[in-house]
Design a protein around this motif. Sequence first.
Motif, PDB file in Angstrom:
ATOM      1  N   GLY A   1      15.529  14.737   8.501  1.00 15.60           N
ATOM      2  CA  GLY A   1      16.392  15.047   7.367  1.00 15.60           C
ATOM      3  C   GLY A   1      17.675  15.720   7.834  1.00 15.60           C
ATOM      4  O   GLY A   1      18.778  15.357   7.410  1.00 15.60           O
ATOM      5  N   ILE A   2      17.543  16.695   8.733  1.00 19.48           N
ATOM      6  CA  ILE A   2      18.725  17.383   9.267  1.00 19.48           C
ATOM      7  C   ILE A   2      19.632  16.381   9.968  1.00 19.48           C
ATOM      8  O   ILE A   2      20.846  16.333   9.745  1.00 19.48           O
ATOM      9  N   ILE A   3      19.027  15.538  10.809  1.00 17.49           N
ATOM     10  CA  ILE A   3      19.802  14.556  11.573  1.00 17.49           C
ATOM     11  C   ILE A   3      20.587  13.642  10.642  1.00 17.49           C
ATOM     12  O   ILE A   3      21.794  13.428  10.807  1.00 17.49           O
ATOM     13  N   ARG A   4      19.896  13.138   9.615  1.00 21.62           N
ATOM     14  CA  ARG A   4      20.576  12.184   8.727  1.00 21.62           C
ATOM     15  C   ARG A   4      21.652  12.872   7.882  1.00 21.62           C
ATOM     16  O   ARG A   4      22.715  12.303   7.624  1.00 21.62           O
TER      17      ARG A   4
ATOM     18  N   SER B   1      25.322  11.436   8.453  1.00 24.37           N
ATOM     19  CA  SER B   1      25.947  10.625   7.415  1.00 24.37           C
ATOM     20  C   SER B   1      27.094  11.381   6.746  1.00 24.37           C
ATOM     21  O   SER B   1      27.961  10.764   6.142  1.00 24.37           O
ATOM     22  N   ASN B   2      27.097  12.714   6.853  1.00 26.66           N
ATOM     23  CA  ASN B   2      28.216  13.453   6.282  1.00 26.66           C
ATOM     24  C   ASN B   2      29.216  13.896   7.349  1.00 26.66           C
ATOM     25  O   ASN B   2      30.144  14.638   7.058  1.00 26.66           O
ATOM     26  N   ASP B   3      28.970  13.476   8.588  1.00 27.99           N
ATOM     27  CA  ASP B   3      29.874  13.788   9.683  1.00 27.99           C
ATOM     28  C   ASP B   3      30.105  15.299   9.785  1.00 27.99           C
ATOM     29  O   ASP B   3      31.241  15.767   9.834  1.00 27.99           O
ATOM     30  N   ILE B   4      29.022  16.059   9.788  1.00 31.51           N
ATOM     31  CA  ILE B   4      29.127  17.513   9.790  1.00 31.51           C
ATOM     32  C   ILE B   4      29.139  18.044  11.211  1.00 31.51           C
ATOM     33  O   ILE B   4      28.187  17.828  11.972  1.00 31.51           O
ATOM     34  N   ARG B   5      30.241  18.743  11.565  1.00 34.32           N
ATOM     35  CA  ARG B   5      30.347  19.307  12.905  1.00 34.32           C
ATOM     36  C   ARG B   5      29.713  20.685  12.883  1.00 34.32           C
ATOM     37  O   ARG B   5      30.268  21.628  12.373  1.00 34.32           O
ATOM     38  N   LEU B   6      28.536  20.733  13.453  1.00 34.31           N
ATOM     39  CA  LEU B   6      27.721  21.927  13.313  1.00 34.31           C
ATOM     40  C   LEU B   6      27.096  22.201  14.663  1.00 34.31           C
ATOM     41  O   LEU B   6      26.521  21.298  15.272  1.00 34.31           O
ATOM     42  N   ASN B   7      27.240  23.434  15.146  1.00 36.04           N
ATOM     43  CA  ASN B   7      26.520  23.780  16.365  1.00 36.04           C
ATOM     44  C   ASN B   7      25.132  24.225  15.949  1.00 36.04           C
ATOM     45  O   ASN B   7      24.887  25.360  15.580  1.00 36.04           O
ATOM     46  N   ILE B   8      24.218  23.286  16.022  1.00 37.56           N
ATOM     47  CA  ILE B   8      22.909  23.511  15.411  1.00 37.56           C
ATOM     48  C   ILE B   8      22.161  24.645  16.104  1.00 37.56           C
ATOM     49  O   ILE B   8      21.444  25.408  15.472  1.00 37.56           O
TER      50      ILE B   8
ATOM     51  N   ALA C   1      15.630  21.058  21.407  1.00 40.47           N
ATOM     52  CA  ALA C   1      14.984  19.985  22.171  1.00 40.47           C
ATOM     53  C   ALA C   1      14.165  19.097  21.241  1.00 40.47           C
ATOM     54  O   ALA C   1      14.133  17.874  21.394  1.00 40.47           O
ATOM     55  N   PHE C   2      13.511  19.717  20.257  1.00 37.08           N
ATOM     56  CA  PHE C   2      12.727  18.948  19.284  1.00 37.08           C
ATOM     57  C   PHE C   2      13.648  18.039  18.467  1.00 37.08           C
ATOM     58  O   PHE C   2      13.354  16.856  18.253  1.00 37.08           O
ATOM     59  N   LEU C   3      14.785  18.601  18.044  1.00 35.81           N
ATOM     60  CA  LEU C   3      15.746  17.791  17.288  1.00 35.81           C
ATOM     61  C   LEU C   3      16.252  16.633  18.145  1.00 35.81           C
ATOM     62  O   LEU C   3      16.425  15.514  17.658  1.00 35.81           O
ATOM     63  N   HIS C   4      16.479  16.911  19.433  1.00 34.88           N
ATOM     64  CA  HIS C   4      16.916  15.845  20.331  1.00 34.88           C
ATOM     65  C   HIS C   4      15.873  14.742  20.427  1.00 34.88           C
ATOM     66  O   HIS C   4      16.199  13.555  20.423  1.00 34.88           O
ATOM     67  N   ASP C   5      14.611  15.132  20.497  1.00 35.26           N
ATOM     68  CA  ASP C   5      13.533  14.137  20.524  1.00 35.26           C
ATOM     69  C   ASP C   5      13.565  13.262  19.283  1.00 35.26           C
ATOM     70  O   ASP C   5      13.418  12.048  19.358  1.00 35.26           O
ATOM     71  N   ARG C   6      13.714  13.910  18.126  1.00 35.13           N
ATOM     72  CA  ARG C   6      13.740  13.142  16.885  1.00 35.13           C
ATOM     73  C   ARG C   6      14.981  12.265  16.842  1.00 35.13           C
ATOM     74  O   ARG C   6      14.957  11.159  16.318  1.00 35.13           O
ATOM     75  N   LEU C   7      16.095  12.786  17.389  1.00 33.51           N
ATOM     76  CA  LEU C   7      17.337  12.009  17.423  1.00 33.51           C
ATOM     77  C   LEU C   7      17.133  10.742  18.256  1.00 33.51           C
ATOM     78  O   LEU C   7      17.623   9.660  17.914  1.00 33.51           O
ATOM     79  N   LYS C   8      16.397  10.877  19.362  1.00 35.25           N
ATOM     80  CA  LYS C   8      16.138   9.711  20.210  1.00 35.25           C
ATOM     81  C   LYS C   8      15.378   8.649  19.431  1.00 35.25           C
ATOM     82  O   LYS C   8      15.704   7.463  19.493  1.00 35.25           O
TER      83      LYS C   8
ATOM     84  N   LEU D   1      25.386  17.230  16.977  1.00 38.39           N
ATOM     85  CA  LEU D   1      24.734  15.916  16.920  1.00 38.39           C
ATOM     86  C   LEU D   1      25.722  14.786  16.654  1.00 38.39           C
ATOM     87  O   LEU D   1      25.537  13.669  17.128  1.00 38.39           O
ATOM     88  N   VAL D   2      26.772  15.097  15.905  1.00 38.42           N
ATOM     89  CA  VAL D   2      27.762  14.050  15.623  1.00 38.42           C
ATOM     90  C   VAL D   2      28.417  13.608  16.925  1.00 38.42           C
ATOM     91  O   VAL D   2      28.593  12.409  17.202  1.00 38.42           O
ATOM     92  N   LEU D   3      28.767  14.614  17.751  1.00 37.96           N
ATOM     93  CA  LEU D   3      29.395  14.339  19.044  1.00 37.96           C
ATOM     94  C   LEU D   3      28.459  13.497  19.914  1.00 37.96           C
ATOM     95  O   LEU D   3      28.855  12.513  20.536  1.00 37.96           O
TER      96      LEU D   3
END
Lengths: 762, 310
Positions: free
Chosen positions: A484-487, A491-498, A593-600, A625-627
């Motif tokens: 959900g966070i990733i999408r 999709s909103n092109d949010i520049r966020l240092n997660i 790292a978990f978010l990166h896994d889900r991103l993959k 994540l946008v970057l």
Amino acid sequence: MADLLIELFSEEIPARMQPKAREDLKKLMTDGLVEAGLTYASAGAFSTPRRLALSVEGLDAASKPVREERKGPRTDAPEKALEGFLRSTGLTKDQLEVRDEKKGQVYFAVIERPGRPAADIVAEVLEKTIRNFPWPKSMRWGTGALRWVRPLHSILCILTDEGGAQVVALDVDGIKSGDTTRGHRFMAPDAFAVTSFDDYAAKLRRAKVMLDAGERADAIAQEAANLAFARGWEIVEDKGLLTEVAGLVEWPVPLMGAIEERFLALPPEVLQTSMKEHQKFFSAKNPKSGRIEGYVTVANIEAADDGQMILAGNQRVLAARLSDGLFFWENDLRQAKSGMTDWAEGLKSVTFHNKLGSQADRVARIAALAREIAPLVGADPDQAGRAAELAKLDLRSDMVGEFPELQGVMGRYYALAAGEPDAVADAARDHYSPLGPSDDVPSAPVSVAVALADKIDTLTGFWAIDEKPTGSKDPFALRRAALGIIRLVLSNDIRLNIREVVAQHCTQLFDSDQLARDIANAHDVGDSIAEELKEAETILKTLDGGALQSLVIRLVEEKANELQIWNENIAHKEHTIALADDAKMALPPDLLAFLHDRLKVYLRDQGIRHDIIDAVLAQPGNDDLVLVVNRATALNDMLKTEDGQNLTQGLKRASNILTQAEEKDGVEYSFGADPKFAETDEERALFTALDTAEPAIKAATANEDFPAAMSAIAALRAPIDAFFEAVQVNTDNQIMRRNRLNLLSRIRAAGREIADFTRIEG
Amino acid sequence: MTSPSSDDKPRCFQDVILRLQNHWAKSGCAILQPYDMEVGAGTFHPATTLRSLGPRPWAAAYVQPSRRPTDGRYGENPNRLQHYYQYQVIIKPSPSDLQELYLDSLRAIGLDPLAHDVRFVEDDWESPTLGAWGLGWEVWCDGMEVSQFTYFQQVAGYDAHPVSGELTYGLERLAMYVLGVEHVMDMPFNDPDSPIPLTYGDIFREAEREYSRWNFDIADTETLFQHFKDAETECERIVSAAETDGAGRAILMAQPAYDQAIKASHLFNLLDARGVISVTERADYIRRVRALTKKCADLFMQTPLGKAAE
């Protein structure tokens, strides 16, 4: 060749179990037949509430004989070896052949399995299928031990060839197979015999049974649409309901009714949910008013009065249900208009998780986070905070108590009734989104802020108490929250240092000063409750029966309960304080790292290979994540070209040579390549190319123009290839060697501006 | 009494009951009378709970007055009552034509399945206090649930073997539908052409008001808690009594013990209606009642009724 028809006729099979039962019947039977040596051309499975059926066409009339030879021990081998061989072949010693081989005499077993008639095999496989059928829940009945989903009444099993139909004899716990079945329970209850699948389907149709669930669904959808059209309405599509209803009837007869005017004040979602959940009605919408004004119920019978009595009965039940709904709605609206303070108070006594405090605690955290995120997504912080405070209140409403699936939807209505602006109300509805991978992603800024805050709080919280998903276990749906966070971000092109956001949220979760204040506070409240409790208990001793006494007993119990909640609250907060500092430090990178896994996983579904993502994740800025995705997409595109492929090889080669040399020499080659030491044109050309490419790559990456960065680096492909073609890096001339290694390091550095190419496979 | 013919429609509540009684009598059931204790549902009658245990065949049907204190609405709600009637049928082993027998009972009370939409919709049944569960359906007539149809799979922790088929009709709701009445209190109880016609309300409205008040406000919870403990203690005392009496007769007292379990169960319902049982306590009370039922069932299995007939 023969055709096989099987029907297992029982009492009503739950609709939700039918689709899988069809698949299971087909798979178990065809697998069993094939395993026993029968091939077939095609197979199809069918279900109605009272029957599971299977048609197999082009089945072999018999299995082929099988001759198998197996070599055994030598005749002079120990007795044990022979015994084992006999056991495994099922033969006796005198059935074995003795053959002369080079090494001496050897036993041979020749096993001949004659072909078997299809009927024998079918009977065997069907009995096994019935006895081992994987129903989610099965039962016994009468005096028997056989299990089926509901009592099994008859088995139809026939093989049909040019000679006609023949019953496959079978007896499962007293249920003997035959060639007869029955039609509709009420309209055509008599038994009749069938001779083939076509005969079966046709006779069933005459006996008011539509065999194919898909056909029933189509018939329902079609007739419902016609009925609605005649009134100027349209049916609200609901595939799940359609499948279910098709599993509840053998002969669908849709009937249309109108919702009484007094119920039309209810929100359409409420009407739709109530009618669907309680009565399995389809909703009909009036496109002119935009309201749900009618319904379609599907009867299982053609009644003489065209279903007027059936419709009247359904209308009555609907009225009773919607009266309840109206009661809830009006009650809730009163609450909403009075500010929902009771609901907010109520959230304090709802435990979210015993280590993460109450829903009220959680709402406070989400509100604070939503305020922080708001400026990053272009939302007003006050609106975001307010929306977060309201978003969970509907959990305490009567309507959501009755229909949990309306959470959020009702929240929006109640927020509007409370006079909140649309943006806030919409966020109350949309902050749960996106739920599934194909769910719409909110785009309104306030909704995005609250949706992100909700999910980040969930992840951070469960990470803090070490409840991470493992393997197939993800009880708190944390993978879904991460997706959900990733999408939301992408999709909103949010520049966020997660990582930073999570770290900051951690300080809120772990703010020891605040926690200490909270604990002191909780102790005070707990003490005063304890005092009240004591007082009540003292009073209680002086009372002897009667209404007052029971009142005081209830009071005592309420106080005792309250005290327990406060004590749990304190324990939880003390636990949080006690969490080691390094645990707090470890959390943000671990969660990233978990978010990166889900991103993959997410990007792999979009066609981007995992090694490309790895190569990008190795870059700085991977907490944006946008970057990451922009970079990975550009890299992915380049790697599809021949230039990209070759360039990667060149970059990897440069890197390998360098690494080896650096290991051998114990130094890092990173600076000082000088064109004046260049020996060949290819070498000089590479210098020139790098002089052009380096600033171009730097400028492009600084602008996050990754396609431009890719074309800039792709321009290096030819010079690098030519260089490796013409030049020996590890020459004996140490000055030239060092110069070339330093030149390679410029290549490596240029690559690293973009990605870690050494991680790219192939 | 003239037996009602099945082609005409019942005219009053008692006619619906009489027709059901006749139908199940003709179908071979022993027509029992209600159990003389307060219960929450017909299932609690020992004719169902205890007799569904063990190997002996059994067939019974009866009306059971049932009490659900939390459902009291002072006689004002058209459908909700704290005291109502269930019609219960229990047959062991479940006959293979049980569905047909059931449908005939609907025909007997004037619900023709060719004119109405009768459906068997999945509904699994479970009673936490009885430690029992079964699979079956709720039966819908024109979208309304009119009966519960269950094949018992387990009772008091024992696998049901043979399996009992259980049917439960909510009599008021069913009769209101058959008679076309909107408010339960308006339903004719006896024949409306009788010299003294009585409605359901004439008989029960005042009782509903009185019991609603008592259930919700007055029932002395201290006393109820005490009664609960007493019933629990007495049940355990009966269960653990010596097998033989003073005269040397071996008599196990499963049924008197079960009476106490029924009592405890109903007291729990009353306490629940008074709102004095918290969520966690609730689970504990249910567990205690189930433990009692289990002990009674264990004892019943050792009595002659729990074993195959000789």
